[in-house]
Write an enzyme that holds these catalytic residues in place. Structure first.
Site, mmCIF file in Angstrom:
data_model
loop_
_atom_site.group_PDB
_atom_site.id
_atom_site.type_symbol
_atom_site.label_atom_id
_atom_site.label_comp_id
_atom_site.label_asym_id
_atom_site.label_seq_id
_atom_site.Cartn_x
_atom_site.Cartn_y
_atom_site.Cartn_z
ATOM 1 N N THR A 40 -4.506 -5.460 -0.925
ATOM 2 C CA THR A 40 -3.138 -5.208 -0.464
ATOM 3 C C THR A 40 -3.111 -3.870 0.267
ATOM 4 O O THR A 40 -3.914 -2.985 -0.015
ATOM 5 C CB THR A 40 -2.153 -5.165 -1.655
ATOM 6 O OG1 THR A 40 -1.941 -6.475 -2.154
ATOM 7 C CG2 THR A 40 -0.798 -4.615 -1.263
ATOM 8 N N ASP A 56 1.784 -5.490 3.767
ATOM 9 C CA ASP A 56 1.214 -6.650 4.447
ATOM 10 C C ASP A 56 1.638 -7.909 3.681
ATOM 11 O O ASP A 56 2.377 -7.826 2.707
ATOM 12 C CB ASP A 56 -0.308 -6.531 4.535
ATOM 13 C CG ASP A 56 -0.970 -6.733 3.174
ATOM 14 O OD1 ASP A 56 -0.596 -6.018 2.224
ATOM 15 O OD2 ASP A 56 -1.833 -7.610 3.051
ATOM 16 N N ARG A 58 -0.707 -10.711 2.884
ATOM 17 C CA ARG A 58 -1.828 -11.546 2.463
ATOM 18 C C ARG A 58 -2.003 -11.482 0.952
ATOM 19 O O ARG A 58 -2.048 -10.399 0.361
ATOM 20 C CB ARG A 58 -3.123 -11.099 3.151
ATOM 21 C CG ARG A 58 -4.374 -11.797 2.618
ATOM 22 C CD ARG A 58 -5.629 -11.361 3.344
ATOM 23 N NE ARG A 58 -5.653 -11.888 4.703
ATOM 24 C CZ ARG A 58 -6.657 -11.685 5.560
ATOM 25 N NH1 ARG A 58 -7.693 -10.943 5.204
ATOM 26 N NH2 ARG A 58 -6.606 -12.198 6.768
ATOM 27 N N GLY A 86 -1.901 -5.325 -6.622
ATOM 28 C CA GLY A 86 -2.600 -5.713 -7.840
ATOM 29 C C GLY A 86 -2.455 -7.203 -8.081
ATOM 30 O O GLY A 86 -2.461 -8.002 -7.142
ATOM 31 N N SER A 168 -5.892 -1.762 -1.732
ATOM 32 C CA SER A 168 -7.264 -1.651 -1.225
ATOM 33 C C SER A 168 -7.317 -1.101 0.190
ATOM 34 O O SER A 168 -8.326 -0.534 0.599
ATOM 35 C CB SER A 168 -7.943 -3.032 -1.268
ATOM 36 O OG SER A 168 -7.189 -3.980 -0.527
ATOM 37 N N SER A 208 -6.469 -7.192 3.034
ATOM 38 C CA SER A 208 -5.135 -7.112 3.630
ATOM 39 C C SER A 208 -5.132 -7.887 4.941
ATOM 40 O O SER A 208 -6.161 -7.969 5.623
ATOM 41 C CB SER A 208 -4.739 -5.654 3.898
ATOM 42 O OG SER A 208 -4.872 -4.875 2.727
#
Length: 273
Positions: A40, A56, A58, A86, A168, A208
């Site tokens: 994320t 984002d 995804r 998470g 991330s 992401s």
């Protein structure tokens, strides 16, 4: 009174029953389930009139893209929103739980929710689970004391910053913030910087991707820009559609007619006249 008749309270402390069970399963070759990598990019910043949050869209299950257009900006109160990174189920459950508590608090007091109230409820809940609830949050809102932006880590620790990133793709997004953020940003400048930070995470982090969601919160007003930018449009669509070379063959057909069956049983005691 005998000692056996007295109710003795159970001993306190940590229960190791599940640890023994897991050790027994491991010895029999049944390993613990592996963790799926999550991905994320969520960000937030304070501008001259309020707070801007971005995310984002995804959602991943390890190497699989499970959802291309999910919502990661969660409603907390009319003046407070929260981005979640998470485990999707954990972020949804935690934000929904605290959102309902804030609603009850508003009913009880008749006042607007404060950002610090949401922050305290979130961090106390996450700290009580010692990081096992995988929810990394960026909380933003505007209340009677002004705009506020906080980050909440899964273990319950918090930060209060003028701009923040989580997930991330946070390093790529933070590079954009540290290079271009300044105090007193206008609304358009803030939205552009948030979009650039999310795009940086989308294009530099495999976890992401897809689109950019933005939420602008000001005093007495909020604007949720769903799919504000689509940096990954679908460029090719087959005009002929998709065909499957081999169809499922019918091996045999059997028709069984279903008829209603009524059984009449004679006998028994006769009715008295």
């Amino acid at each position: 009174m005998s000692k056996s008749a007295i109710d003795v309270p159970s001993q306190g402390g940590f229960s190791f029953d599940l640890c023994r069970r897991n050790d027994m399963l491991a010895k029999k070759g049944v390993g613990l389930p592996s963790f799926l990598k999550t991905g994320t990019t969520i960000v937030g910043l304070i501008f001259q009139d309020g707070v801007i949050l971005g995310a984002d869209t995804r959602a991943t299950e390890g190497p699989i893209v499970a959802d291309k257009n999910c919502e990661k900006i969660h409603y907390m109160a009319p003046n407070i929103y929260c981005c979640g990174a998470g485990t999707a189920a954990d972020t949804e459950a935690v934000t929904d739980m605290v959102s309902s508590q804030l609603q009850l608090h508003r009913y009880h007091t008749g006042r607007e929710s404060r950002v610090v109230t949401a922050l305290t409820l979130l961090k106390k809940h996450l700290f009580s689970y010692q990081g096992h609830v995988s929810a990394a949050l960026v909380l933003g809102g505007v209340d009677i004391t002004g705009p506020h932006l906080h980050t909440i880590y899964p273990h319950g620790s918090t930060d209060t910053l003028p701009f923040a990133t989580m997930g991330s793709g946070s390093l790529a997004a933070m590079a954009m913030f540290e290079s271009n953020y300044k105090e007193g940003l206008t609304r358009d400048e803030g939205i552009k910087l948030v979009v650039d930070a999310i795009c940086s995470g989308i294009f530099n982090d495999l976890g992401s991707g897809s689109n950019v969601d933005v939420c602008v919160i000001t005093k007495g007003h909020k604007e949720y820009l769903r799919n504000h930018l689509l940096p990954n449009p679908r460029t090719f669509v087959n005009s002929k559609g998709y065909t499957f070379t081999k169809k499922t063959e019918v091996l045999s057909t059997k028709i069984i007619p279903l008829k209603e069956r009524v059984e009449v049983t004679e006998g028994g005691d006769a009715m008295e006249e």
